[in-house]
Scaffold this active site. Sequence first.
Site, PDB file in Angstrom:
ATOM      1  N   ASP A   1      16.117  65.660  71.310  1.00  0.00           N
ATOM      2  CA  ASP A   1      14.941  66.411  70.863  1.00  0.00           C
ATOM      3  C   ASP A   1      14.166  66.999  72.036  1.00  0.00           C
ATOM      4  O   ASP A   1      14.461  66.699  73.198  1.00  0.00           O
ATOM      5  CB  ASP A   1      14.031  65.503  70.006  1.00  0.00           C
ATOM      6  CG  ASP A   1      13.792  64.131  70.624  1.00  0.00           C
ATOM      7  OD1 ASP A   1      14.014  63.970  71.834  1.00  0.00           O
ATOM      8  OD2 ASP A   1      13.369  63.223  69.894  1.00  0.00           O
TER       9      ASP A   1
ATOM     10  N   ASN B   1       7.275  53.816  63.709  1.00  0.00           N
ATOM     11  CA  ASN B   1       7.390  54.031  62.259  1.00  0.00           C
ATOM     12  C   ASN B   1       8.849  54.153  61.806  1.00  0.00           C
ATOM     13  O   ASN B   1       9.118  54.613  60.700  1.00  0.00           O
ATOM     14  CB  ASN B   1       6.583  55.271  61.846  1.00  0.00           C
ATOM     15  CG  ASN B   1       7.076  56.543  62.536  1.00  0.00           C
ATOM     16  OD1 ASN B   1       8.087  56.527  63.230  1.00  0.00           O
ATOM     17  ND2 ASN B   1       6.356  57.642  62.342  1.00  0.00           N
TER      18      ASN B   1
ATOM     19  N   HIS C   1      11.206  56.056  63.202  1.00  0.00           N
ATOM     20  CA  HIS C   1      11.873  57.353  63.399  1.00  0.00           C
ATOM     21  C   HIS C   1      12.971  57.263  64.454  1.00  0.00           C
ATOM     22  O   HIS C   1      12.926  56.423  65.345  1.00  0.00           O
ATOM     23  CB  HIS C   1      10.867  58.480  63.683  1.00  0.00           C
ATOM     24  CG  HIS C   1      10.246  58.524  65.044  1.00  0.00           C
ATOM     25  ND1 HIS C   1       8.886  58.652  65.236  1.00  0.00           N
ATOM     26  CD2 HIS C   1      10.789  58.494  66.288  1.00  0.00           C
ATOM     27  CE1 HIS C   1       8.634  58.705  66.532  1.00  0.00           C
ATOM     28  NE2 HIS C   1       9.757  58.598  67.193  1.00  0.00           N
TER      29      HIS C   1
ATOM     30  N   GLU D   1      10.960  61.998  61.311  1.00  0.00           N
ATOM     31  CA  GLU D   1       9.853  61.173  60.841  1.00  0.00           C
ATOM     32  C   GLU D   1      10.159  60.613  59.447  1.00  0.00           C
ATOM     33  O   GLU D   1      11.044  61.133  58.742  1.00  0.00           O
ATOM     34  CB  GLU D   1       8.577  62.021  60.801  1.00  0.00           C
ATOM     35  CG  GLU D   1       8.134  62.552  62.163  1.00  0.00           C
ATOM     36  CD  GLU D   1       7.448  61.503  63.039  1.00  0.00           C
ATOM     37  OE1 GLU D   1       7.739  60.304  62.911  1.00  0.00           O
ATOM     38  OE2 GLU D   1       6.602  61.910  63.872  1.00  0.00           O
TER      39      GLU D   1
HETATM   40  C1  GLP Z   1       9.811  59.620  70.856  1.00  0.00           C
HETATM   41  C2  GLP Z   1      11.236  60.147  70.934  1.00  0.00           C
HETATM   42  C3  GLP Z   1      12.229  59.156  70.395  1.00  0.00           C
HETATM   43  C4  GLP Z   1      11.957  57.790  70.984  1.00  0.00           C
HETATM   44  C5  GLP Z   1      10.596  57.321  70.565  1.00  0.00           C
HETATM   45  C6  GLP Z   1      10.240  55.951  71.095  1.00  0.00           C
HETATM   46  O1  GLP Z   1       9.183  59.876  69.661  1.00  0.00           O
HETATM   47  N1  GLP Z   1      11.408  61.379  70.256  1.00  0.00           N
HETATM   48  O2  GLP Z   1      13.534  59.598  70.688  1.00  0.00           O
HETATM   49  O3  GLP Z   1      12.928  56.885  70.544  1.00  0.00           O
HETATM   50  O4  GLP Z   1       9.654  58.247  71.089  1.00  0.00           O
HETATM   51  O5  GLP Z   1       9.784  56.056  72.407  1.00  0.00           O
HETATM   52  P1  GLP Z   1       9.534  54.866  73.393  1.00  0.00           P
HETATM   53  O6  GLP Z   1      10.882  54.472  73.892  1.00  0.00           O
HETATM   54  O7  GLP Z   1       8.690  55.461  74.479  1.00  0.00           O
HETATM   55  O8  GLP Z   1       8.840  53.815  72.646  1.00  0.00           O
END
Ligand code: GLP
Length: 241
Positions: free
Chosen positions: A67, A135, A137, A142
């Site tokens: 993404d 959440n 995702h 989402e």
């Molecule tokens: C973002 C990314 C996800 C990632 C998530 C969790 O929203 N788009 O790909 O898994 O954050 O991030 P973190 O590893 O910083 O908790």
Amino acid sequence: MKIIIAQDYQELSERASQIVIGLLANKPDATLGLATGSTPVGLYQKLIEKYKKQVISFEKVKTFNLDEYCELAQEHPQSYYSYMHHQLFNHIDITEENINIPRGIGDELTLLCREYNEKLKAATIDLQVLGIGNNGHIGFNEPGTSFDQETFIVELTPETREANKRFFNSIDEVPRYAITMGIKNIIAANKILLLASGVAKAPAIKELIYGKINEKTPASILKKHPDVTVVLDREAASMIK
Ligand code: GLP
């Protein structure tokens, strides 16, 4: 789903790196699906270490990122383009033309989605690395996203913007939209490696493991995939038995 519970973040990163290294040993021209966020930073550090010790090479590796934020230029320090270059690509022997990161800026967002989706469909991701949102995702899919969704522009939930605020000066600077692989693209990977660290992820992990497959928890689709490894630290695993 294979679940590995590591003692701490260091061990989580080491176990995850062993899985990637194992793949590259068998298939030096593998295609990796990569994730951003705090969670895979340790994995990327371990991969850089192994590259420097000449255990692995990325010369023939192709990558596809999950993404990217909309509204941020590639050179913005918080773009996922910048993240990937700082955390991994600048330190290994990958070639720029083998790197694929969706572009989320410009007038033609629909076209950019279609182009990225076509590239994904023409490729086979051998191993997709995933984090998980608080959440549930995956990528930026989402809660409520259709399991049939392909690459699209998503409006980020207030919860996700709040969680990602720590990387910006204020909530107003956190982009409202992102381009993301859809769930259908993610589960097309041959193998999936999901990483979660810290107590904030414990409820999402509990839901992933004990909950029903349901679009309210995007990660729950992984239960249908034949080859998923989940690597957790003790905190992320604190709500599972
Ligand atoms: C973002 C990314 C996800 C990632 C998530 C969790 O929203 N788009 O790909 O898994 O954050 O991030 P973190 O590893 O910083 O908790």
